[in-house]
Design a protein around this motif. Structure first.
Motif, short mmCIF file in Angstrom:
data_model
loop_
_atom_site.label_atom_id
_atom_site.label_comp_id
_atom_site.label_asym_id
_atom_site.label_seq_id
_atom_site.Cartn_x
_atom_site.Cartn_y
_atom_site.Cartn_z
N LYS A 424 0.83 -1.21 0.00
CA LYS A 424 0.00 0.00 0.00
C LYS A 424 0.87 1.26 0.00
N LYS A 425 1.93 1.24 0.79
CA LYS A 425 2.85 2.39 0.83
C LYS A 425 3.49 2.62 -0.52
N PHE A 426 3.85 1.51 -1.21
CA PHE A 426 4.49 1.60 -2.53
C PHE A 426 3.56 2.27 -3.53
N PHE A 427 2.33 1.76 -3.64
CA PHE A 427 1.40 2.30 -4.63
C PHE A 427 0.94 3.71 -4.27
N SER A 428 0.68 3.94 -3.00
CA SER A 428 0.18 5.26 -2.59
C SER A 428 1.20 6.36 -2.82
N GLY A 429 2.48 6.00 -2.83
CA GLY A 429 3.51 7.02 -2.99
C GLY A 429 3.86 7.34 -4.43
N ILE A 430 3.33 6.61 -5.40
CA ILE A 430 3.68 6.85 -6.80
C ILE A 430 3.10 8.19 -7.26
N PRO A 431 3.91 9.14 -7.70
CA PRO A 431 3.38 10.42 -8.20
C PRO A 431 2.53 10.19 -9.45
N THR A 474 -6.91 1.04 -5.05
CA THR A 474 -7.55 -0.05 -5.82
C THR A 474 -6.50 -0.98 -6.40
N LEU A 475 -5.44 -0.41 -6.99
CA LEU A 475 -4.38 -1.24 -7.57
C LEU A 475 -3.68 -2.08 -6.51
N TYR A 476 -3.46 -1.47 -5.35
CA TYR A 476 -2.80 -2.21 -4.27
C TYR A 476 -3.64 -3.38 -3.80
N LEU A 477 -4.93 -3.13 -3.53
CA LEU A 477 -5.81 -4.21 -3.06
C LEU A 477 -5.99 -5.29 -4.12
N CYS A 478 -6.18 -4.86 -5.36
CA CYS A 478 -6.36 -5.81 -6.45
C CYS A 478 -5.08 -6.62 -6.66
N GLY A 479 -3.93 -5.94 -6.64
CA GLY A 479 -2.66 -6.62 -6.86
C GLY A 479 -2.37 -7.67 -5.81
N VAL A 480 -2.55 -7.31 -4.54
CA VAL A 480 -2.30 -8.26 -3.45
C VAL A 480 -3.27 -9.43 -3.53
N SER A 481 -4.54 -9.13 -3.78
CA SER A 481 -5.56 -10.19 -3.84
C SER A 481 -5.30 -11.15 -4.99
N VAL A 482 -4.96 -10.62 -6.15
CA VAL A 482 -4.68 -11.47 -7.31
C VAL A 482 -3.42 -12.31 -7.06
N LEU A 602 -11.46 -6.94 -9.44
CA LEU A 602 -11.90 -5.55 -9.59
C LEU A 602 -13.40 -5.43 -9.38
N SER A 603 -14.17 -6.41 -9.89
CA SER A 603 -15.62 -6.33 -9.70
C SER A 603 -15.99 -6.51 -8.23
N MET A 604 -15.23 -7.33 -7.52
CA MET A 604 -15.53 -7.57 -6.10
C MET A 604 -15.09 -6.39 -5.24
N LEU A 605 -14.06 -5.66 -5.65
CA LEU A 605 -13.55 -4.55 -4.85
C LEU A 605 -14.61 -3.46 -4.65
N VAL A 606 -15.49 -3.29 -5.64
CA VAL A 606 -16.55 -2.30 -5.50
C VAL A 606 -17.50 -2.73 -4.38
N THR A 613 -13.20 -0.25 2.72
CA THR A 613 -12.06 0.08 1.87
C THR A 613 -12.20 1.52 1.37
N ARG A 614 -11.06 2.17 1.15
CA ARG A 614 -11.07 3.57 0.72
C ARG A 614 -10.46 3.67 -0.68
N ASP A 615 -11.14 3.06 -1.64
CA ASP A 615 -10.63 3.01 -3.00
C ASP A 615 -11.69 3.51 -3.97
N LEU A 616 -11.53 3.19 -5.25
CA LEU A 616 -12.52 3.62 -6.24
C LEU A 616 -13.89 2.98 -5.97
N GLY A 617 -13.87 1.76 -5.42
CA GLY A 617 -15.13 1.11 -5.08
C GLY A 617 -15.93 1.93 -4.09
N GLN A 618 -15.24 2.48 -3.08
CA GLN A 618 -15.92 3.32 -2.10
C GLN A 618 -16.49 4.57 -2.78
N GLU A 619 -15.74 5.13 -3.74
CA GLU A 619 -16.21 6.31 -4.46
C GLU A 619 -17.51 6.00 -5.22
N VAL A 620 -17.55 4.83 -5.85
CA VAL A 620 -18.77 4.42 -6.57
C VAL A 620 -19.93 4.23 -5.59
#
Length: 663
Positions: A424-431, A474-482, A602-606, A613-620
């Motif tokens: 999560k730290k890795f993905f969240s820090g990417i500019p 979203t990428l972090y959660l999806c990546g770890v889960s996959v 990705l479909s389950m993350l929503v 979770t505080r990702d795109l799924g939460q935004e939707v």
């Protein structure tokens, strides 16, 4: 050989360099921002952000309240469509559960009762026997009897009414669009991106526009279900029609068939077995949608699961979820049997001899109607005969919590500290700027410059919409889960392929996991691990595990026998045969399994937005609760773009591997 070696070295340098730069920027982007006093490094400048959500919301508002086509308004059109859909739906509800009434409200008088539970089971048995044999008839009948015995009959019939309306609309609409795409190249090209979006945009994202257009209720739920379930039918139709042998088409032309006759007398009949696979997919996706559809008024088993989730009633949730699974098994097996059924010669003799099952069903329906007037147990399954497993599931979960709480907490802590939080730290820090460039470079390297440009533009849209931070979560959660799903699923798939006995058990378990509604996973996970990213990850892994297992098993089984014989003759041990022959040759299938795992994750993350979770799924999901159509669609498009980029990259990797292996 030297050129190949240099190419491999350059490729390795590219990937190592790209990862090193990304890692360095992710670790020190905040320090760079502080040193340069440049906030734009970590957050897209607000003055340049797109206002797509406002534009979409404004357009929908105009469409509903101001759009006028002369003779009618857009609101009139949507209400007319709603009325057309509501008529068969209400008729089926009356037929299956509510009975037929005359009058309105308190003055309504029942004219005729609904079909009895015995009659519905008899119809199910008849369909099973007609489709295949007595074994299928017994299975389908037992599934419907289960619904009555375990107290799920009323809700199940409401769900069945929805299925019986949504499936024909989805199947016929998909067939029509598929035929158009087959006939016209420009329609095919136009449909492809639309289908990609329909299959990757989260369902929650278009619930709000549907609510605005059709209002709250079962009709809106049916419209959402059809949109969700139709794309596979369109794709299957195109593939099925293109797979019709050329000699059949030539025979039709030689007989002077018109284009219409060629379609309905040659193409569609020849492609029927494959088309029925598409119908099967529509049925399964319709059942998968029942819980989400209950959020906008569908009712039935989906509403029961959703209500149980809100109350954390694990027993009630699992009971209703299992009822959906049982119904899915019955409808799935019956539709598969119809796809394999061969044409039979018409029978001769009396009406009963020609149509034995039709006659039997009519007799049972009339008999139960008459008996039901004097014996209520014939009409409705008695409450005293019902069995509940709710207490069993609740007690089981409580026992696990009491006896294994410390163990589960230890596992959770280890995975959080060693895997989830660092990633999560890795993905969240990417500019955002480097993230766009890096995505474009990865896509370009794997699949060419066109995908590289498209991927960069898609990621640019996400950043410009102010959703970069959510997208990285979203990428972090999806990546770890996959990663975890593939890590578990691939060995299970290999085991299933190499040991037939174990394979039957493993693949049977995967069948169960695939038919369980996605919401059902949340109930036990939340009970055991509470809300948060870890619970979301566990639910996603369980939901997305099946394709990793199935594709691994399929890939190992499809390895050509002659290559295995060659390996044995060369003196390979079973372990060497697996690692040096089977797995390399199965790599394209393994990659397709990874691709499907990503799509399901990705479909389950929503849906996991419900557990914090505080990702795109939460935004939707927030957009749905606020009825903000623009916000929901923009967030949904962001999820879809991530899915499309991942899909194209993984498919390109699979195709490259096939070429290397000469497959």
């Amino acid at each position: 050989m030297q050129a190949l070696s240099r190419h491999i070295t350059r490729a390795r340098l590219f990937w190592v360099g790209l990862f090193a730069v990304t890692w360095a920027l992710s670790q020190y982007s905040f320090q760079i921002y502080k040193a340069l006093d440049a906030r734009w490094i970590i957050r897209f400048p607000s003055q340049y952000q797109l206002n797509t959500d406002t534009v979409i919301s404004g357009f929908l508002d105009w469409l509903v309240n101001a759009a006028n086509f002369g003779l009618f308004t857009f609101r009139d059109l949507t209400r007319a469509i709603a009325w057309v859909i509501e008529q068969p739906y209400q008729f089926l509800r009356n037929l299956l559960i509510e009975g037929f009434q005359s009058g309105i409200g308190d003055t309504a008088v029942q004219v005729a009762p609904s079909l009895s539970w015995i009659a519905v089971i008899a119809i199910a048995v008849a369909i099973g026997h007609y489709a295949r044999d007595w074994a299928l008839a017994a299975l389908v009948g037992a599934c419907f009897l289960y619904l009555a015995v375990f107290g799920q009959w009323d809700s199940a019939m409401i769900t069945l009414a929805s299925v019986l309306v949504a499936v024909p609309i989805g199947a016929v609409g998909g067939l029509g669009l598929g035929i158009l795409a087959y006939r016209s190249a420009w329609v095919d090209r136009m449909l492809r991106p639309v289908l990609d979006l329909m299959q990757t945009v989260p369902v929650f994202a278009y619930l709000v526009p549907i609510l605005i257009l059709f209002g709250f209720g079962p009709v809106a739920a049916l419209v959402a279900t059809v949109i969700y379930a139709m794309p596979p039918m369109i794709r299957v139709t195109i593939v099925a029609l293109r797979g019709v042998p050329e000699e059949l088409l030539e025979a039709g032309r030689m007989m002077g068939a018109t284009q219409r006759q060629m379609t309905w007398k040659v193409l569609v009949p020849a492609a029927t077995p494959t088309l029925m696979v598409g119908v099967n997919q529509v049925i399964m996706l319709t059942l998968n949608m029942v819980i989400i559809a209950s959020m906008i008024g569908a009712g039935g088993l989906g509403f029961d699961v959703l209500a149980s989730l809100r109350k954390l009633d694990i027993g009630g949730g699992i009971e209703a979820g299992l009822a959906i699974v049982v119904m899915a098994i019955a409808l799935d097996r019956a539709s598969q049997a119809f796809s394999e059924r061969r044409m039979q010669h018409p029978r001769t003799g009396t009406l009963m001899q020609r149509h034995p099952w039709t006659t039997t069903v009519v007799v049972i329906v009339l008999g139960t109607f008459l008996l039901g007037q004097v014996l209520p147990a014939v009409q409705s399954y008695p409450d005293d005969w019902k069995i509940s497993t709710g207490r069993f599931w609740s007690d089981g979960m409580e026992w696990i919590n009491v006896n294994f709480f410390d163990t589960l907490e230890a596992i959770k802590t280890v995975l959080l500290t060693t895997l989830l939080l660092p990633v999560k730290k890795f993905f969240s820090g990417i500019p955002w700027a480097w993230g766009i460039i890096a995505t474009g470079l990865i896509a370009w390297r794997v699949a060419g410059w066109k995908l590289g440009v498209a991927a960069a533009l898609m990621m640019g849209f996400i950043a410009a919409s102010g959703l970069w931070g959510k997208a990285m979560v979203t990428l972090y959660l999806c990546g770890v889960s996959v990663f975890i799903a593939v890590l578990i699923g691939t060995p299970l798939g290999i085991w299933a392929a190499q040991k037939p006995g174990a394979g039957r058990v493993i693949l049977g378990l995967m069948d169960t996991l695939q038919t369980l509604p996605s919401f059902v996973y949340l109930i036990p996970v939340v009970m055991l691990f509470r809300v948060g990213d870890f619970s979301a990850m566990i639910a996603v892994v369980l939901y997305a595990l099946a394709p990793a297992v199935r594709y691994a098993a399929h890939g190992i089984r499809e390895v050509p026998p002659q290559l295995l014989e060659a390996g044995k003759m060369a003196g390979c041990t079973p372990r060497q045969l697996l690692w040096r022959v089977k797995l390399p040759l199965a790599t394209p299938q393994l990659l397709l399994g990874v691709n499907q795992t990503i799509m399901l994750a990705l479909s389950m993350l929503v849906i996991t937005a419900l557990v914090g979770t505080r990702d795109l799924g939460q935004e939707v999901y927030i957009a749905l609760t606020k009825a903000n159509a623009g916000q929901g669609i923009v967030a949904g498009l962001s999820v879809a773009f991530i899915a499309i980029i991942a899909d194209r990259i993984v498919h390109a990797l699979s195709d490259t591997q096939k070429k290397r292996l000469g497959l």
